[in-house]
Design a protein around this motif. Structure first.
Motif, PDB file in Angstrom:
ATOM      1  N   ARG A  53       0.832  -1.201   0.000  1.00 33.42           N
ATOM      2  CA  ARG A  53       0.000   0.000   0.000  1.00 33.42           C
ATOM      3  C   ARG A  53       0.865   1.247   0.000  1.00 33.42           C
ATOM      4  O   ARG A  53       1.971   1.236   0.534  1.00 33.42           O
ATOM      5  CB  ARG A  53      -0.889   0.019   1.236  1.00 33.42           C
ATOM      6  CG  ARG A  53      -2.112  -0.853   1.087  1.00 33.42           C
ATOM      7  CD  ARG A  53      -2.767  -1.088   2.408  1.00 33.42           C
ATOM      8  NE  ARG A  53      -4.072  -1.687   2.248  1.00 33.42           N
ATOM      9  CZ  ARG A  53      -4.268  -2.971   1.980  1.00 33.42           C
ATOM     10  NH1 ARG A  53      -3.238  -3.778   1.817  1.00 33.42           N
ATOM     11  NH2 ARG A  53      -5.483  -3.457   1.844  1.00 33.42           N
ATOM     12  N   LEU A  56      -0.049   6.800   2.174  1.00 33.63           N
ATOM     13  CA  LEU A  56      -1.318   7.373   2.622  1.00 33.63           C
ATOM     14  C   LEU A  56      -2.351   6.274   2.885  1.00 33.63           C
ATOM     15  O   LEU A  56      -3.123   6.360   3.830  1.00 33.63           O
ATOM     16  CB  LEU A  56      -1.829   8.356   1.563  1.00 33.63           C
ATOM     17  CG  LEU A  56      -2.894   9.324   2.052  1.00 33.63           C
ATOM     18  CD1 LEU A  56      -2.362  10.182   3.183  1.00 33.63           C
ATOM     19  CD2 LEU A  56      -3.385  10.218   0.933  1.00 33.63           C
ATOM     20  N   GLN A  57      -2.359   5.238   2.058  1.00 30.50           N
ATOM     21  CA  GLN A  57      -3.286   4.122   2.296  1.00 30.50           C
ATOM     22  C   GLN A  57      -2.905   3.397   3.575  1.00 30.50           C
ATOM     23  O   GLN A  57      -3.762   2.953   4.332  1.00 30.50           O
ATOM     24  CB  GLN A  57      -3.265   3.145   1.111  1.00 30.50           C
ATOM     25  CG  GLN A  57      -3.934   3.716  -0.129  1.00 30.50           C
ATOM     26  CD  GLN A  57      -3.775   2.808  -1.333  1.00 30.50           C
ATOM     27  OE1 GLN A  57      -2.798   2.083  -1.452  1.00 30.50           O
ATOM     28  NE2 GLN A  57      -4.731   2.856  -2.237  1.00 30.50           N
ATOM     29  N   TYR A  60      -4.454   4.612   6.930  1.00 31.53           N
ATOM     30  CA  TYR A  60      -5.771   4.138   7.356  1.00 31.53           C
ATOM     31  C   TYR A  60      -5.729   2.676   7.793  1.00 31.53           C
ATOM     32  O   TYR A  60      -6.588   2.223   8.528  1.00 31.53           O
ATOM     33  CB  TYR A  60      -6.800   4.364   6.244  1.00 31.53           C
ATOM     34  CG  TYR A  60      -6.940   5.839   5.955  1.00 31.53           C
ATOM     35  CD1 TYR A  60      -7.584   6.660   6.868  1.00 31.53           C
ATOM     36  CD2 TYR A  60      -6.352   6.415   4.856  1.00 31.53           C
ATOM     37  CE1 TYR A  60      -7.657   8.012   6.667  1.00 31.53           C
ATOM     38  CE2 TYR A  60      -6.420   7.778   4.641  1.00 31.53           C
ATOM     39  CZ  TYR A  60      -7.078   8.574   5.553  1.00 31.53           C
ATOM     40  OH  TYR A  60      -7.140   9.919   5.369  1.00 31.53           O
ATOM     41  N   ARG A  64      -6.465   1.068  11.860  1.00 35.64           N
ATOM     42  CA  ARG A  64      -7.356  -0.049  12.165  1.00 35.64           C
ATOM     43  C   ARG A  64      -6.664  -1.240  12.816  1.00 35.64           C
ATOM     44  O   ARG A  64      -7.244  -2.313  12.916  1.00 35.64           O
ATOM     45  CB  ARG A  64      -8.107  -0.450  10.882  1.00 35.64           C
ATOM     46  CG  ARG A  64      -9.289   0.473  10.677  1.00 35.64           C
ATOM     47  CD  ARG A  64      -9.658   0.698   9.235  1.00 35.64           C
ATOM     48  NE  ARG A  64     -10.710   1.688   9.166  1.00 35.64           N
ATOM     49  CZ  ARG A  64     -10.500   2.994   9.124  1.00 35.64           C
ATOM     50  NH1 ARG A  64      -9.271   3.474   9.152  1.00 35.64           N
ATOM     51  NH2 ARG A  64     -11.508   3.840   9.079  1.00 35.64           N
ATOM     52  N   HIS A 149     -12.775   5.520  14.919  1.00 35.74           N
ATOM     53  CA  HIS A 149     -11.630   5.831  14.073  1.00 35.74           C
ATOM     54  C   HIS A 149     -11.667   7.302  13.704  1.00 35.74           C
ATOM     55  O   HIS A 149     -12.392   7.700  12.814  1.00 35.74           O
ATOM     56  CB  HIS A 149     -11.625   4.938  12.848  1.00 35.74           C
ATOM     57  CG  HIS A 149     -11.381   3.504  13.185  1.00 35.74           C
ATOM     58  ND1 HIS A 149     -10.244   3.108  13.843  1.00 35.74           N
ATOM     59  CD2 HIS A 149     -12.108   2.394  12.998  1.00 35.74           C
ATOM     60  CE1 HIS A 149     -10.295   1.804  14.032  1.00 35.74           C
ATOM     61  NE2 HIS A 149     -11.418   1.354  13.539  1.00 35.74           N
ATOM     62  N   TYR A 150     -10.858   8.091  14.441  1.00 33.72           N
ATOM     63  CA  TYR A 150     -10.977   9.545  14.326  1.00 33.72           C
ATOM     64  C   TYR A 150     -10.419  10.088  13.012  1.00 33.72           C
ATOM     65  O   TYR A 150     -10.869  11.103  12.530  1.00 33.72           O
ATOM     66  CB  TYR A 150     -10.264  10.219  15.494  1.00 33.72           C
ATOM     67  CG  TYR A 150     -10.458   9.470  16.787  1.00 33.72           C
ATOM     68  CD1 TYR A 150     -11.728   9.315  17.309  1.00 33.72           C
ATOM     69  CD2 TYR A 150      -9.393   8.882  17.440  1.00 33.72           C
ATOM     70  CE1 TYR A 150     -11.928   8.583  18.469  1.00 33.72           C
ATOM     71  CE2 TYR A 150      -9.584   8.159  18.600  1.00 33.72           C
ATOM     72  CZ  TYR A 150     -10.856   8.005  19.106  1.00 33.72           C
ATOM     73  OH  TYR A 150     -11.050   7.277  20.231  1.00 33.72           O
ATOM     74  N   ALA A 151      -9.406   9.415  12.475  1.00 43.23           N
ATOM     75  CA  ALA A 151      -8.755   9.897  11.250  1.00 43.23           C
ATOM     76  C   ALA A 151      -8.335  11.343  11.383  1.00 43.23           C
ATOM     77  O   ALA A 151      -8.532  12.133  10.477  1.00 43.23           O
ATOM     78  CB  ALA A 151      -9.663   9.696  10.024  1.00 43.23           C
ATOM     79  N   THR A 154      -2.745  13.207   9.928  1.00 41.70           N
ATOM     80  CA  THR A 154      -2.448  12.769   8.576  1.00 41.70           C
ATOM     81  C   THR A 154      -1.009  13.168   8.304  1.00 41.70           C
ATOM     82  O   THR A 154      -0.436  13.943   9.069  1.00 41.70           O
ATOM     83  CB  THR A 154      -3.413  13.405   7.562  1.00 41.70           C
ATOM     84  OG1 THR A 154      -3.178  12.834   6.286  1.00 41.70           O
ATOM     85  CG2 THR A 154      -3.258  14.906   7.468  1.00 41.70           C
ATOM     86  N   ARG A 159      -6.277  16.616   9.999  1.00 38.46           N
ATOM     87  CA  ARG A 159      -7.284  16.794   8.951  1.00 38.46           C
ATOM     88  C   ARG A 159      -8.373  17.782   9.309  1.00 38.46           C
ATOM     89  O   ARG A 159      -9.016  18.333   8.421  1.00 38.46           O
ATOM     90  CB  ARG A 159      -7.895  15.443   8.590  1.00 38.46           C
ATOM     91  CG  ARG A 159      -6.879  14.514   7.998  1.00 38.46           C
ATOM     92  CD  ARG A 159      -7.474  13.183   7.665  1.00 38.46           C
ATOM     93  NE  ARG A 159      -8.423  13.269   6.576  1.00 38.46           N
ATOM     94  CZ  ARG A 159      -9.263  12.301   6.264  1.00 38.46           C
ATOM     95  NH1 ARG A 159      -9.274  11.198   6.960  1.00 38.46           N
ATOM     96  NH2 ARG A 159     -10.104  12.435   5.269  1.00 38.46           N
TER      97      ARG A 159
END
Lengths: 395, 114
Positions: A53, A56-57, A60, A64, A149-151, A154, A159
């Protein structure tokens, strides 16, 4: 093997928390003689998947690894990649990362306190704590849009910004949390149920804690002053005044108290960050399909459970050559075997739960009687019921 | 023994939970849920499909010939990276969060250009 010893397998389903891990526990009557852990039931191949990956992929995917400490993993991962790219992120982004990380620590510790209460058979406290934990979950939802999952972090910053009207709401939520946590601390200090099940249970001496490389709240409950935030400050932890909480009880009660005090400490950190957050941009623009120059980077973060390590090796391409994650539970799992020795079977669930195992980050319990070589497997629910019943009959 | 006053205080309070299908918690601002695609804005650059960590986006045609887009919601992790990366703001994550369905076909969200 002596005639009276027994091996009981516990797991791989549900030893204490609802996650799979296998423990082999040698027993002599009610006493635990020896314990062994079998890892790997829950291997998911994330590190290998990272290699196919883009960076950036991968962000995420690391998020997880674990649902509870998702922000700790992303913070650690982004620090790694930013270090490799030589990227300095804006000051405001650092503060927002700290706020999210500390709110996450509050939520993780409150969740664990509820679990600990459940494991000792104190379900009333479990429900009350989990009800109040919704306050911090709502705050996280408010700033990030999601409960789990706050994300937020980055590569290059964060973000989402925290606008002034949300600052007030976070402060209001912090007041409620502080009041409730102080009440629970008072309750834990005075409640007999906790002391009967926690005092002198799962003892890990400071010497063993160091020898077995324990990390996080488990080490701090054995009186070891270790905290990545203080020892090797990352983000803006060097500017924030906070105390490293240590207790020298070395038992389950100390582990509970360390976490309660850490919640209070985290609330203060969140307040400090909200007051001292500078204005400015929140992220640096980075191409979504960036290449990372050839580098080998290790990054450390204090996750709610302890020291989290991410290691990346890049060979100049768009994908990492190797990515390695050392979750805090892996550092603590060996100590569990030491803690279990000499205790009762009835104490197994709370001792395992005592390290706040996040086994999705790092597998069930089998009991073997050492004399007759009889084996049987218990799930978490059976073991927990056995523990609660045993204490009711024997106290 | 220390919990009794708290227990008595809560006797008169109503439950902390909601009776879900009848009472609903309003979605917060910024919630990431079901996708929306604006056909007139899309330039067919395909960045969304390239950055998707779950490989859940398929773009039909590239550039000016873009005919439609497919979101596989069963695979989607709702990270909103596609929304963030889109140069023309053609993808938007709405706040419609009730996405449970009975068949696998229903998890596929298709948009086509008229």
């Amino acid at each position: 093997m002596k005639e009276t010893e027994f091996i009981i397998p516990v797991g791989p389903q549900h030893p204490a928390l609802k996650e799979p891990e296998k423990f082999l526990i040698k027993v002599d009557g009610e006493y635990v003689v020896d314990a062994d852990v079998r890892m790997g039931y829950n291997h998911r191949g994330i590190e290998k998947a990272m290699e196919s990956r883009t960076y950036l992929q991968g962000l995420y995917l690391v998020e997880r690894i674990c649902g509870i400490c998702s922000c700790a993993h992303t913070t650690c991962y982004t620090q790694c990649i930013e270090e490799a790219m030589g990227l300095e992120i804006p000051e405001r982004a650092k503060y927002i990362r700290v706020i999210t990380a500390e709110l996450e620590r509050i939520h993780s510790h409150l969740l664990w306190l509820g679990i600990a209460a459940h494991e000792v058979g104190f379900d009333t406290l479990f429900f009350y704590i989990w009800r109040d934990r919704e306050v911090v979950m709502d705050l996280l939802e408010l700033i990030s849009g999601n409960r789990v999952h706050y994300a937020m972090p980055t590569i290059g910053g964060v973000r989402r910004d925290i606008p002034p009207e949300k600052v007030n709401e976070i402060k209001k939520g912090c007041n409620v949390l502080e009041k409730r946590t102080k009440y629970y601390k008072e309750l834990i200090l005075n409640e007999k149920t906790i002391h009967n099940r926690g005092d002198g249970v799962g003892v890990l001496t400071p010497k063993e804690a160091v020898a077995l490389c324990t990390v996080g709240p488990v080490a701090r409950a054995s009186g070891i002053n270790t905290d990545v935030r203080a020892d090797d400050p990352y983000l803006v932890y060097d500017e924030i005044p906070f105390n490293v909480i240590t207790y020298d009880g070395c038992d389950v009660t100390s582990r509970i108290l360390v976490r309660v005090d850490e919640v209070l400490e985290s609330i203060n950190i969140v307040r400090y960050c909200l007051d001292h957050m500078p204005d400015g941009p929140i992220r640096k623009v980075v191409s979504p399909l960036m290449r990372v120059p050839e580098a080998e980077v290790v990054s450390l973060v204090e996750a709610p459970r302890g020291e989290l390590i991410h290691y990346t090796r890049s060979n100049g391409g768009m994908k990492p050559y190797r990515h390695k994650v050392r979750a805090p539970t892996l550092g603590n799992i060996l100590a569990v075997c030491e803690m279990l020795k000499g205790g009762y079977i009835a104490d197994v669930p709370i001792v395992i739960a005592g390290i706040d195992p996040c086994l999705c980050c790092a597998d069930r319990i089998a009991f073997v009687d050492v004399n007759t070589d009889k084996r049987w497997v218990w799930t978490d629910e059976q073991l927990r019921r056995y523990g609660v019943k045993w204490y009711q009959q024997n106290s | 023994m220390a919990m009794e006053p708290e227990l008595l205080k809560n006797l008169t309070k109503k439950p902390a939970t909601l009776v879900y299908p009848f009472e609903k918690f309003p979605p917060v601002e910024g919630l990431r849920a079901k996708h929306m695609w604006y056909a007139d804005r899309c330039i067919g650059c395909g960045l969304c499909a390239r950055v998707c960590p779950a490989f859940a986006i398929e773009l039909d045609g590239r550039g000016k010939d873009v005919k439609g887009i497919t979101f596989y919601l069963g695979r989607c992790v709702f990270c909103a990276q596609c929304e963030e990366v889109c140069p023309k703001k053609a993808i938007k994550l709405t706040q419609e969060y009730e996405l449970a369905c009975y068949t696998q076909e229903d998890t596929i969200l298709k948009f086509t250009k008229e």
